[in-house]
Design an enzyme around this catalytic site. Structure first.
Site, PDB file in Angstrom:
ATOM      1  CB  CYS A 127     -19.945  -2.757 -14.696  1.00 16.00           C
ATOM      2  SG  CYS A 127     -19.908  -2.086 -13.029  1.00 16.00           S
ATOM      3  CD  GLU A 159      -3.023  -0.687  -0.143  1.00 11.72           C
ATOM      4  OE1 GLU A 159      -3.024   0.438  -0.646  1.00 11.72           O
ATOM      5  OE2 GLU A 159      -3.719  -1.623  -0.585  1.00 11.72           O
ATOM      6  CB  CYS A 209     -21.579   0.133 -18.511  1.00 14.81           C
ATOM      7  SG  CYS A 209     -20.945   1.780 -18.144  1.00 14.81           S
ATOM      8  CB  CYS A 267     -24.286   2.253 -12.552  1.00 15.52           C
ATOM      9  SG  CYS A 267     -23.136   3.604 -12.824  1.00 15.52           S
ATOM     10  CE1 TYR A 308      -6.918   3.233  -0.431  1.00 16.23           C
ATOM     11  CE2 TYR A 308      -4.536   3.397  -0.308  1.00 16.23           C
ATOM     12  CZ  TYR A 308      -5.666   2.740  -0.735  1.00 16.23           C
ATOM     13  OH  TYR A 308      -5.552   1.572  -1.429  1.00 16.23           O
ATOM     14  CG  ASP A 364      -7.957   3.770  -4.412  1.00 16.10           C
ATOM     15  OD1 ASP A 364      -9.156   3.794  -4.778  1.00 16.10           O
ATOM     16  OD2 ASP A 364      -7.155   2.905  -4.804  1.00 16.10           O
TER      17      ASP A 364
HETATM   18  S1  SF4 Z   1     -19.749   1.712 -12.141  1.00 17.34           S
HETATM   19 FE1  SF4 Z   1     -21.261   2.474 -13.571  1.00 17.34          FE
HETATM   20  S2  SF4 Z   1     -20.089   3.699 -15.005  1.00 17.34           S
HETATM   21 FE2  SF4 Z   1     -18.640   2.385 -13.957  1.00 17.34          FE
HETATM   22  S3  SF4 Z   1     -18.467   0.608 -15.310  1.00 17.34           S
HETATM   23 FE3  SF4 Z   1     -20.018   0.158 -13.718  1.00 17.34          FE
HETATM   24  S4  SF4 Z   1     -21.927   0.677 -14.726  1.00 17.34           S
HETATM   25 FE4  SF4 Z   1     -20.343   1.674 -15.898  1.00 17.34          FE
END
Ligand code: SF4
Length: 340
Positions: A199, A38, A196, A205, A119, A137
């Site tokens: 993700c 870290e 996304c 989101c 942090y 971070d």
């Molecule tokens: S957090 Fe949101 S903006 Fe980031 S990759 Fe995931 S869906 Fe997309």
């Protein structure tokens, strides 16, 4: 547990990055390795840190070994990683921890150790000791700003981002959650891209729902860094170059370096040369420090009476890599050697 945490932990279980300092599953993390990684990762990328981490744990496998090492050896091993105050704090911290008989396990006590800010203390408490801690971070800041569509620009939005991160941090597996957020920010929700469709929290989101997550986090306009200039001196004799050790306090303190004209103590160097006689221009090195950009001219001694200067040593050119020169002076040396 918050839905975002459930999704992120599931994703982490199958997608966690393999990093040399990371343990997965139920194995216990070693606080020494977590702390070392870290500190090295502050303002430095994982790929730059990996070989340094391997070198350090090979040479100094635990905190007691590091505590007993000579500061100059640690600084030399650190050379090239930059932000050298981290290395000096590393030594101080290792010695303090060795005296205490080991790392403390709370965020508050960890924060008292040299070189550990909010942090790093939170990251060690969570990753090494499994404590619930809110670890934020730059990667996490970006993910949270997008996830909650925080429109207020950084740095003013830090408090809000932290509160949002706090709201989704689980009581259990806080270390894995912190690492999952870091991994998401490093691999999927990156500064340049938001993938996304891959993700794990896409369904939650708000940044994605807005149609343009890449605009986040917003940032207040940065002031241009001031510029400084100075000169480093290359004095060579019989396949050796004259190196000095910089004063312990101040920029790049305690490290070997080429002699220079004092640019680090003033806005610009004063141009004094360490030897009378002929000098020729050896090129210019540009380097960016945290608070200023430096343009360092390299003057090469072209006279025939190189002699010992105040406090320094003749260093063999064929072992220059072992001198542990900080990047700025290593660049200057490369420049001169490439031209000669
Ligand atoms: S957090 Fe949101 S903006 Fe980031 S990759 Fe995931 S869906 Fe997309």
């Amino acid at each position: 547990m918050d839905r975002a945490a459930i999704l992120l932990l599931d994703w982490y279980d199958s997608h966690a990055r393999d990093l040399p300092w990371r343990v997965k599953g139920s194995a216990k993390a070693d606080p020494y390795r977590v702390w070392l990684s870290e500190v090295m990762l502050q303002q430095t990328t994982t790929s730059a840190v990996a070989p340094y981490f391997a070198k350090f744990v090979d040479k100094w496998p635990n905190v007691n070994a590091l505590a007993q090492a000579r500061e100059e050896d640690i600084l030399a091993a650190w050379a090239g990683l930059g932000y050298y105050s981290r290395a000096r704090n590393l030594v101080k911290c290792a010695r303090q921890v060795a005296e205490m008989g080991g790392f403390p396990d709370t965020e508050e006590e960890l924060r008292q150790l040299p070189g550990l800010g909010d942090y790093t203390a939170a990251a060690i408490a969570a990753i090494a000791f499994g404590k619930r801690a809110v670890v934020v971070d730059a990667n996490v800041e970006r993910v949270v700003a997008r996830l909650f569509a925080v429109e207020e620009p950084l740095p003013a939005s830090r408090k809000l981002i932290r509160a949002q991160a706090d709201a989704i941090t689980p009581q259990e597996r806080a270390g894995d959650f912190a690492q999952a957020m870091m991994d998401l920010g490093a691999t999927i929700c990156t500064a340049r891209d938001a993938r996304c469709l891959l993700c794990p929290v896409q369904e939650l989101c708000q940044g994605r729902a807005s149609g343009d997550p890449l605009r986040l986090p917003r940032k207040a306009a940065k002031k241009a860094k001031p510029r400084r200039s100075g000169t480093a001196f290359w004095i060579e004799k019989d396949q050796h170059v004259w190196l000095v050790t910089r004063p312990g306090k101040g920029m790049l303190g305690g490290m070997r370096a080429l002699p220079d004209d004092g640019w680090s103590a003033r806005a610009d160097g004063d141009g004094e040369v360490p030897l009378p006689g002929a000098w020729k221009a050896g090129g210019v090195v540009r380097h960016s420090f945290t608070h200023f950009d430096l343009e360092l001219g390299v003057a090469v001694y072209a006279g025939d009476s190189a002699h010992d200067l105040f406090e320094g040593e003749w260093w063999p050119l064929d072992r220059l890599e072992d001198a542990g020169l900080p990047t700025l002076f290593a660049k200057a040396a490369q420049l001169v050697l490439a031209r000669s």
